[in-house]
Design an enzyme around this catalytic site. Structure first.
Site, short mmCIF file in Angstrom:
data_model
loop_
_atom_site.label_atom_id
_atom_site.label_comp_id
_atom_site.label_asym_id
_atom_site.label_seq_id
_atom_site.Cartn_x
_atom_site.Cartn_y
_atom_site.Cartn_z
N HIS A 57 0.97 -1.06 0.36
CA HIS A 57 -0.12 0.18 0.37
C HIS A 57 1.06 1.20 -0.32
O HIS A 57 1.71 1.74 0.59
CB HIS A 57 -0.85 0.28 1.44
CG HIS A 57 -1.39 -1.23 1.86
ND1 HIS A 57 -1.26 -2.22 2.13
CD2 HIS A 57 -3.23 -1.33 1.29
CE1 HIS A 57 -2.58 -3.08 2.04
NE2 HIS A 57 -3.16 -2.74 1.51
N ASP A 60 2.47 1.56 3.63
CA ASP A 60 3.18 0.85 3.98
C ASP A 60 4.87 1.56 3.62
O ASP A 60 5.43 0.94 5.13
CB ASP A 60 3.15 -0.47 3.25
CG ASP A 60 1.66 -0.75 3.34
OD1 ASP A 60 1.28 -0.83 3.88
OD2 ASP A 60 1.21 -1.33 2.16
N MET A 91 2.72 -5.73 -7.44
CA MET A 91 1.47 -5.24 -6.86
C MET A 91 1.27 -3.83 -6.12
O MET A 91 2.48 -3.87 -5.67
CB MET A 91 0.47 -6.03 -7.19
CG MET A 91 -0.82 -5.89 -6.89
SD MET A 91 -0.95 -4.82 -4.85
CE MET A 91 -1.35 -6.42 -4.04
N GLU A 184 -10.94 -6.23 -5.05
CA GLU A 184 -10.94 -7.52 -4.29
C GLU A 184 -12.11 -7.29 -3.55
O GLU A 184 -12.27 -5.67 -2.61
CB GLU A 184 -9.61 -6.81 -3.68
CG GLU A 184 -10.10 -8.03 -2.05
CD GLU A 184 -8.27 -8.06 -1.12
OE1 GLU A 184 -7.43 -7.58 -2.07
OE2 GLU A 184 -8.37 -8.46 -0.18
N LYS A 186 -15.02 -8.28 0.10
CA LYS A 186 -15.22 -8.73 1.11
C LYS A 186 -16.64 -8.82 2.04
O LYS A 186 -17.14 -7.67 1.60
CB LYS A 186 -14.19 -8.15 2.42
CG LYS A 186 -13.48 -8.86 3.62
CD LYS A 186 -12.15 -7.75 4.14
CE LYS A 186 -12.22 -8.72 5.14
NZ LYS A 186 -10.97 -8.45 6.26
N GLU A 220 -10.01 -13.38 -2.83
CA GLU A 220 -9.51 -14.05 -1.37
C GLU A 220 -10.05 -15.18 -1.41
O GLU A 220 -11.14 -14.53 -0.62
CB GLU A 220 -9.17 -12.71 -0.32
CG GLU A 220 -8.27 -12.98 0.79
CD GLU A 220 -8.25 -11.98 2.12
OE1 GLU A 220 -7.68 -11.17 1.12
OE2 GLU A 220 -7.99 -12.28 3.01
N HIS A 223 -11.70 -14.01 2.09
CA HIS A 223 -13.49 -13.77 2.06
C HIS A 223 -13.89 -14.13 1.66
O HIS A 223 -15.22 -14.34 1.87
CB HIS A 223 -12.82 -11.80 1.42
CG HIS A 223 -11.34 -11.28 1.06
ND1 HIS A 223 -11.40 -9.90 0.69
CD2 HIS A 223 -10.83 -11.34 2.72
CE1 HIS A 223 -10.49 -9.53 1.70
NE2 HIS A 223 -10.23 -10.67 2.78
N ASP A 248 -4.96 -13.76 -4.11
CA ASP A 248 -4.63 -13.24 -2.15
C ASP A 248 -5.45 -14.49 -1.97
O ASP A 248 -6.11 -14.79 -1.34
CB ASP A 248 -5.76 -12.16 -1.19
CG ASP A 248 -4.85 -10.79 -1.95
OD1 ASP A 248 -4.33 -10.75 -3.00
OD2 ASP A 248 -5.90 -9.54 -0.93
N ASP A 258 -11.86 -12.28 10.51
CA ASP A 258 -11.10 -12.11 9.61
C ASP A 258 -9.58 -12.89 10.01
O ASP A 258 -8.65 -11.86 10.67
CB ASP A 258 -11.03 -10.62 8.95
CG ASP A 258 -10.17 -10.80 7.86
OD1 ASP A 258 -9.04 -11.79 7.21
OD2 ASP A 258 -9.73 -10.25 8.00
N ASP A 260 -6.85 -14.61 8.15
CA ASP A 260 -5.77 -14.05 7.74
C ASP A 260 -4.74 -15.50 7.99
O ASP A 260 -3.79 -15.32 8.10
CB ASP A 260 -5.12 -12.94 8.04
CG ASP A 260 -6.21 -11.98 6.95
OD1 ASP A 260 -6.91 -12.69 5.86
OD2 ASP A 260 -5.27 -10.71 7.14
N ASP A 290 -1.85 -12.62 1.42
CA ASP A 290 -2.51 -11.79 1.81
C ASP A 290 -2.60 -12.76 2.91
O ASP A 290 -3.82 -13.08 3.46
CB ASP A 290 -3.74 -11.04 1.04
CG ASP A 290 -4.30 -10.46 2.07
OD1 ASP A 290 -3.38 -9.63 3.88
OD2 ASP A 290 -5.06 -9.42 1.93
C1 GCO Z 1 -8.12 -7.69 4.29
C2 GCO Z 1 -7.72 -7.12 2.23
C3 GCO Z 1 -6.51 -6.75 2.65
C4 GCO Z 1 -6.63 -6.17 0.94
C5 GCO Z 1 -4.87 -5.02 1.04
C6 GCO Z 1 -4.70 -4.69 -0.04
O1 GCO Z 1 -9.04 -8.23 4.45
O2 GCO Z 1 -7.46 -6.40 4.91
O3 GCO Z 1 -7.59 -8.82 2.70
O4 GCO Z 1 -5.06 -7.18 3.16
O5 GCO Z 1 -5.90 -7.23 0.60
O6 GCO Z 1 -5.72 -3.84 1.62
O7 GCO Z 1 -5.67 -4.44 -1.10
MN MN Z 2 -6.62 -9.35 0.77
MN MN Z 3 -8.33 -10.01 3.71
#
Ligand code: GCO
Ligand code: MN
Ligand code: MN
Length: 389
Positions: A57, A60, A91, A184, A186, A220, A223, A248, A258, A260, A290
């Protein structure tokens, strides 16, 4: 040695976001447990574990309040770290969710000044990504949603999102950046409900854009799973539509926050079918993880996490090849797709074909009696996944 087969190589296109290996382990109930590491150090970590790419990002890398000269210095140092580590930046993306200004959304916010700021911030993030060589620009609308639908007409949100995307596509064309945008979805988190809840929502929106060829999706694993859906099916539909621009990878248990998790750590069967699909469908984009390490880990544990994501992918890839080479499995796969009785083919419509189809008498009991040994097929698949076949 068996471990060599699972060694990541550049041709595997494994990438990680700075925010993934840089995640300090903060959660809604607890403070960070790992120190925040500078981007150059994270690039070093990714290089050490054998990743090919690093994504980011805008913030970041460059703090939101950095001066232009601070920005230039940071970018220069980061470029040098990537070059030294043999990393590419495939990316880039934009943070439209952390700053309080985005508390009511970014492109869909009610305040036109916030919407304009979100577009401006994205244009600058596109400039940054282009400078680092990125050709894919991900947009995740984490704040584009509501807790109460009293705040706006959801149709207006769709129109505002379209307006922003059309604008950003034109900017990319104008600047000759050559970006492909990957949207993306979610279902929720951080908003109560997010407008573009699933990959399917975006596949519906994209054809309504002014430059649909520039826009695809970034599905993702976590998601679609949070939404209780079959991730592979979303990925396959995107791929079939020529819209799988990025992906992702992580893991998630249905019905939880969430999570991850490390790729393939919670749902080995889903991971197997996904990797099988990606490897067999001709997808040649990045395999982007991700995800983040458990909050219990230290910096060494973050390396274990990153290595584990890539290693599990390659293990699943080997299992997919095993599935393809398994004579018993392939015989079943072939047999279940053969016709149980002679029948006209459907194919493309023609008047004569339609007449032949209407005139044909199907023997329902014969069709219904065809052997479909899916129990056997699934058991054989599971034995491959379990490692005994
Ligand atoms: C999340 C998202 C993020 C995005 C990232 C890229 O659930 O927080 O997956 O990780 O992928 O912001 O735009
Ligand atoms: Mn993501
Ligand atoms: Mn995510």
């Amino acid at each position: 040695m068996a471990s060599d087969a699972y060694q990541p190589k550049p041709e595997h296109k494994f990438s990680f976001g700075l925010w993934t290996v840089g995640n300090p382990g903060r959660d809604p109930f607890g403070e960070p447990v790992r120190p925040v590491r500078p981007p150059v150090e994270l690039a070093g970590l990714l290089s050490e574990v054998g990743a090919w790419g690093v994504n980011l990002h805008d913030n970041d890398l460059v703090p939101i309040d950095a001066t232009p000269s601070e920005r230039d210095k940071i970018v220069k140092d980061f470029k040098a770290a990537c070059a030294a580590g043999g990393l590419v930046v495939p990316m880039a993306t934009v943070n439209l969710f952390t700053a309080p200004v985005f508390r009511d959304g970014a492109f869909t916010a009610n305040d036109p000044a916030v919407r304009a700021y979100a577009v401006q911030k994205t244009m600058r993030a596109m400039d940054l990504g282009a400078e680092l060589g990125a050709k894919i620009f991900v947009l995740w609308g984490g704040r584009e949603g509501t807790e109460t639908d009293a705040c706006r007409n959801p149709e207006d949100a769709v129109k505002r999102l379209r307006e922003a995307l059309d604008y950003l596509c034109e900017y990319s064309i104008d600047q000759k950046y050559g970006y492909k945008f990957a949207m993306e979805a979610k279902p929720n988190e951080p908003r109560g409900d997010i407008y573009m809840a699933t990959t399917g929502n975006y596949l519906g929106l994209i054809p309504t854009l002014a430059n649909p060829e520039l826009v695809g999706v970034n599905p993702e694993f976590a998601h679609e799973t949070m939404a209780g859906l079959n991730f592979l099916h979303a990925v396959a539909q995107a791929s079939e539509a020529g819209k799988l621009f990025h992906i992702d990878l992580n893991d998630q248990v249905i019905g939880r926050y969430d999570q991850d998790f490390r790729f393939a750590s919670a749902n080995a069967k889903g991971a197997f079918f996904l990797v099988k699909f990606l490897e067999e469908s001709g997808y040649d984009g990045p395999r982007h993880f991700d995800a983040h390490a458990y909050r219990t880990e230290n910096f060494e544990g973050v390396k274990d996490f990153a290595r584990g994501c890539m290693r599990s992918y390659l293990i699943m890839k080997e299992k997919a090849a095993r599935f393809a080479a398994d004579k018993e499995i392939q015989a079943i796969v072939k047999d279940i797709a053969t016709a149980s009785a002679a029948a006209p083919t459907v194919g493309k419509y023609s008047k004569s074909g339609a007449q032949a189809l209407l005139a044909h008498t199907f023997d329902r009991p014969v069709l219904a009696a065809k052997n479909l040994p899916y129990e056997r097929l699934d058991q054989l698949t599971m034995e491959i996944i379990y490692g005994v076949r």
